[in-house]
Design a protein around this motif. Structure first.
Motif, mmCIF file in Angstrom:
data_model
loop_
_atom_site.group_PDB
_atom_site.id
_atom_site.type_symbol
_atom_site.label_atom_id
_atom_site.label_comp_id
_atom_site.label_asym_id
_atom_site.label_seq_id
_atom_site.Cartn_x
_atom_site.Cartn_y
_atom_site.Cartn_z
ATOM 1 N N ALA A 1 -1.082 1.331 0.198
ATOM 2 C CA ALA A 1 -1.459 1.486 1.599
ATOM 3 C C ALA A 1 -2.893 1.023 1.774
ATOM 4 C CB ALA A 1 -1.314 2.942 2.023
ATOM 5 N N LEU A 2 -3.067 -0.041 2.521
ATOM 6 C CA LEU A 2 -4.402 -0.547 2.845
ATOM 7 C C LEU A 2 -4.728 -0.145 4.276
ATOM 8 C CD1 LEU A 2 -3.804 -4.027 1.212
ATOM 9 C CD2 LEU A 2 -4.995 -2.066 0.212
ATOM 10 N N ALA A 3 -5.882 -0.528 4.773
ATOM 11 C CA ALA A 3 -6.321 -0.083 6.091
ATOM 12 C C ALA A 3 -5.287 -0.363 7.183
ATOM 13 C CB ALA A 3 -7.648 -0.726 6.440
ATOM 14 N N ASP A 4 -4.763 -1.569 7.253
ATOM 15 C CA ASP A 4 -3.804 -1.911 8.301
ATOM 16 C C ASP A 4 -2.612 -2.696 7.758
ATOM 17 O OD1 ASP A 4 -5.128 -4.215 7.673
ATOM 18 O OD2 ASP A 4 -5.708 -4.720 9.723
ATOM 19 N N THR A 5 -2.404 -2.594 6.452
ATOM 20 C CA THR A 5 -1.358 -3.356 5.770
ATOM 21 C C THR A 5 -0.722 -2.500 4.695
ATOM 22 O OG1 THR A 5 -2.615 -5.399 6.099
ATOM 23 C CG2 THR A 5 -0.926 -5.449 4.401
ATOM 24 N N THR B 1 0.783 -2.582 9.327
ATOM 25 C CA THR B 1 1.279 -1.224 9.591
ATOM 26 C C THR B 1 1.113 -0.833 11.052
ATOM 27 O OG1 THR B 1 -0.830 -0.279 8.884
ATOM 28 C CG2 THR B 1 0.955 -0.406 7.257
ATOM 29 N N THR C 1 -1.271 6.789 7.128
ATOM 30 C CA THR C 1 -2.455 7.609 7.339
ATOM 31 C C THR C 1 -3.348 7.707 6.108
ATOM 32 O OG1 THR C 1 -1.176 9.567 6.761
ATOM 33 C CG2 THR C 1 -1.329 9.010 9.101
ATOM 34 N N GLU D 1 1.897 4.396 11.692
ATOM 35 C CA GLU D 1 0.774 3.921 10.901
ATOM 36 C C GLU D 1 0.640 4.764 9.660
ATOM 37 O OE1 GLU D 1 -2.961 2.869 12.537
ATOM 38 O OE2 GLU D 1 -2.132 2.655 14.540
ATOM 39 N N ALA E 1 -4.912 5.333 3.870
ATOM 40 C CA ALA E 1 -5.370 4.042 3.362
ATOM 41 C C ALA E 1 -5.936 4.230 1.959
ATOM 42 C CB ALA E 1 -6.413 3.447 4.287
ATOM 43 N N TRP F 1 3.572 9.433 4.000
ATOM 44 C CA TRP F 1 2.345 8.761 4.431
ATOM 45 C C TRP F 1 2.251 8.625 5.942
ATOM 46 C CZ3 TRP F 1 2.289 4.071 0.550
ATOM 47 C CH2 TRP F 1 1.822 4.502 -0.694
#
Length: 139
Positions: A77-81, A137, A6, A4, A8, A37
């Motif tokens: 880098a976004l929260a979950d993407t 991610t 890290t 993941e 965001a 990241w």
């Protein structure tokens, strides 16, 4: 192992010469940035992003070339993407998925992008166009 990102909100932007060497360097720097990241080299996510960057950068060099102009790679880098953007200076019609002939050695790049990404598309920009792809991610 779940990789993941890290950071965001983090962003990486770099211009490259519109050459095969520039496309190769874009892929190398992308996976290096991902590693910083929190996405380790060789992880499934890192490998998928490397393929997408490679294909989009190769298309920018082969099909979006304007002599004397670079192409740009942007990773967001976004929260979950993770959003990958490759911009070139050619404002003509965006890339299309083409049906390749059996036995063809090229023409599969956007099929790979479509298979790996959760979404992808093309958007106009001031000069040229941007081809983007997004990947989740968290796997």
């Amino acid at each position: 192992m779940n990789a993941e990102i890290t950071l965001a909100g983090a962003e990486f932007v770099q211009r490259f010469s519109a050459t095969r060497r520039g496309a190769r360097l874009a892929r190398h720097l992308a996976v290096h940035q991902l590693d910083t990241w929190g996405v380790p080299y060789g992880s499934g996510l890192s490998d998928d992003i490397a393929v997408i960057v490679s294909e989009l950068a190769a298309n920018a060099v082969l099909h979006g070339l304007v002599p004397g102009r670079d192409f740009e790679l942007r990773l967001i880098a976004l929260a979950d993407t993770l959003r990958i953007e490759v911009s070139d200076a050619l404002g003509e019609r965006g890339p299309e998925v083409r049906h390749s002939r059996p036995g063809a050695e090229s023409g599969f790049g956007l099929h790979l992008v479509g298979a790996l990404a959760t979404a992808w598309g093309v958007k106009d920009r001031g000069v040229g166009k941007t081809v983007w792809a997004e990947l989740a991610t968290a796997r």
